[in-house]
Design an enzyme around this catalytic site. Structure first.
Site, PDB file in Angstrom:
ATOM      1  N   MET A 222      60.425  19.201  56.868  1.00  0.00           N
ATOM      2  CA  MET A 222      61.871  19.402  56.855  1.00  0.00           C
ATOM      3  C   MET A 222      62.322  20.771  57.337  1.00  0.00           C
ATOM      4  O   MET A 222      63.501  21.070  57.310  1.00  0.00           O
ATOM      5  CB  MET A 222      62.405  19.140  55.452  1.00  0.00           C
ATOM      6  CG  MET A 222      62.786  17.688  55.285  1.00  0.00           C
ATOM      7  SD  MET A 222      63.111  17.286  53.590  1.00  0.00           S
ATOM      8  CE  MET A 222      61.495  17.425  52.936  1.00  0.00           C
TER       9      MET A 222
ATOM     10  N   VAL B   9      54.387  20.544  46.126  1.00  0.00           N
ATOM     11  CA  VAL B   9      55.702  21.178  46.093  1.00  0.00           C
ATOM     12  C   VAL B   9      56.729  20.239  46.735  1.00  0.00           C
ATOM     13  O   VAL B   9      57.109  20.410  47.891  1.00  0.00           O
ATOM     14  CB  VAL B   9      55.679  22.541  46.841  1.00  0.00           C
ATOM     15  CG1 VAL B   9      57.034  23.236  46.750  1.00  0.00           C
ATOM     16  CG2 VAL B   9      54.603  23.447  46.256  1.00  0.00           C
ATOM     17  N   PRO B  10      57.153  19.210  45.995  1.00  0.00           N
ATOM     18  CA  PRO B  10      58.151  18.299  46.561  1.00  0.00           C
ATOM     19  C   PRO B  10      59.504  18.993  46.719  1.00  0.00           C
ATOM     20  O   PRO B  10      59.874  19.841  45.904  1.00  0.00           O
ATOM     21  CB  PRO B  10      58.236  17.175  45.525  1.00  0.00           C
ATOM     22  CG  PRO B  10      57.729  17.764  44.256  1.00  0.00           C
ATOM     23  CD  PRO B  10      56.735  18.830  44.647  1.00  0.00           C
ATOM     24  N   HIS B  11      60.205  18.649  47.780  1.00  0.00           N
ATOM     25  CA  HIS B  11      61.539  19.204  48.005  1.00  0.00           C
ATOM     26  C   HIS B  11      62.254  18.331  49.025  1.00  0.00           C
ATOM     27  O   HIS B  11      61.631  17.535  49.728  1.00  0.00           O
ATOM     28  CB  HIS B  11      61.448  20.641  48.517  1.00  0.00           C
ATOM     29  CG  HIS B  11      60.691  20.771  49.810  1.00  0.00           C
ATOM     30  ND1 HIS B  11      59.319  20.746  49.871  1.00  0.00           N
ATOM     31  CD2 HIS B  11      61.111  20.877  51.089  1.00  0.00           C
ATOM     32  CE1 HIS B  11      58.926  20.862  51.131  1.00  0.00           C
ATOM     33  NE2 HIS B  11      59.997  20.938  51.902  1.00  0.00           N
ATOM     34  N   ALA B  12      63.572  18.514  49.101  1.00  0.00           N
ATOM     35  CA  ALA B  12      64.352  17.885  50.164  1.00  0.00           C
ATOM     36  C   ALA B  12      65.228  18.996  50.748  1.00  0.00           C
ATOM     37  O   ALA B  12      64.869  20.166  50.648  1.00  0.00           O
ATOM     38  CB  ALA B  12      65.159  16.711  49.633  1.00  0.00           C
TER      39      ALA B  12
END
Lengths: 143, 97
Positions: B9, A62-65
């Site tokens: 994050m 689950v890539p995210h920024a």
């Protein structure tokens, strides 16, 4: 329910590396106007900096920024890779399903995370997602 | 009691974990306050225990509370089996149950 349409799904995408896989998922969001292109770079950077923990479960990344990296509206794209790719996670590698997520504030995407977790955490549904040949069926399952 | 959930994050997996921890607390009659945070901010946050994906938990070795590592964030059973005993112990220590 996931804010998804068929343009945000891709079956049997070809990627050799984790970065390529993340970029494919990001491109779907970009094409649909959900993000700025800077968000794709931010997702790749985040993966490289904070590592493979984005592989949240066996086969699933689950890539995210963060919102400030260029998210226009809360969004998710789901890519099924043709061949599994190593992300560097000691237990959950290799990855077949890549879900790129974007949120516009700290909480707005909670529903997206919950829906995704419900769908992907359901073993029967997950098995079907891995096997179906039909994008329509794939979409029906994730919705 | 208070939990801090941690990810790279403070935005994705930590939020998923926070929701799960609070749901497990509700199920067992325990009130869990908490926040999701990023790895850089986690160490200064006062709390009774922390939860993080196993990869992130490695980075939290020097905090002075229990850090519970979760391998499969979609496996509710794993999460409950690891977290509930810690929550019950803390609740007893704090006289909440």
């Amino acid at each position: 329910m996931l804010p998804i349409n068929r343009n945000l799904l891709k079956l049997d995408a070809e990627a050799q590396t984790a970065e390529e896989a993340i970029r494919i998922a990001g491109e779907l969001l970009l094409t649909e106007g959900k993000i700025e292109s800077s968000y794709i770079d931010a997702m790749v950077r985040a993966y490289k900096e904070v590592g493979p923990y984005i592989v949240i479960a066996p086969m699933i990344a689950v890539p995210h920024a963060r919102p400030e990296h260029g998210v226009k509206e809360k969004c998710v794209s789901i890519v099924r890779l043709k061949s599994p790719v190593l992300f560097g996670h000691p237990e959950n590698d290799p990855v077949t399903i890549v879900c790129a997520i974007g949120g516009t504030d700290d909480v707005g995407h909670i529903e997206v995370l919950q829906s995704l977790s419900t769908v992907l955490g359901d073993e029967a549904k997950f098995e079907k997602l891995l096997r179906t040949e039909s994008l329509e069926e794939f979409m029906t399952i994730v919705m | 009691m208070r939990v801090v959930t941690v990810c790279g994050m403070g935005f994705g997996t930590s939020l998923m974990l926070l929701m799960d921890v609070q749901a497990i607390g509700r199920k067992h009659g325990l009130h869990i306050e908490g926040e999701a945070t990023d790895l850089g901010s986690a160490k200064g946050k006062p709390c009774d225990f922390m939860v993080a994906s196993s990869e992130i938990a490695h980075e939290l070795k020097d905090v002075n509370v229990d850090v519970i590592p979760i391998m499969n964030l979609l496996n509710k059973k794993e999460i409950e089996e690891k977290i509930l005993p810690v929550m019950v112990r803390i609740a007893k220590e704090k006289g909440e149950i």
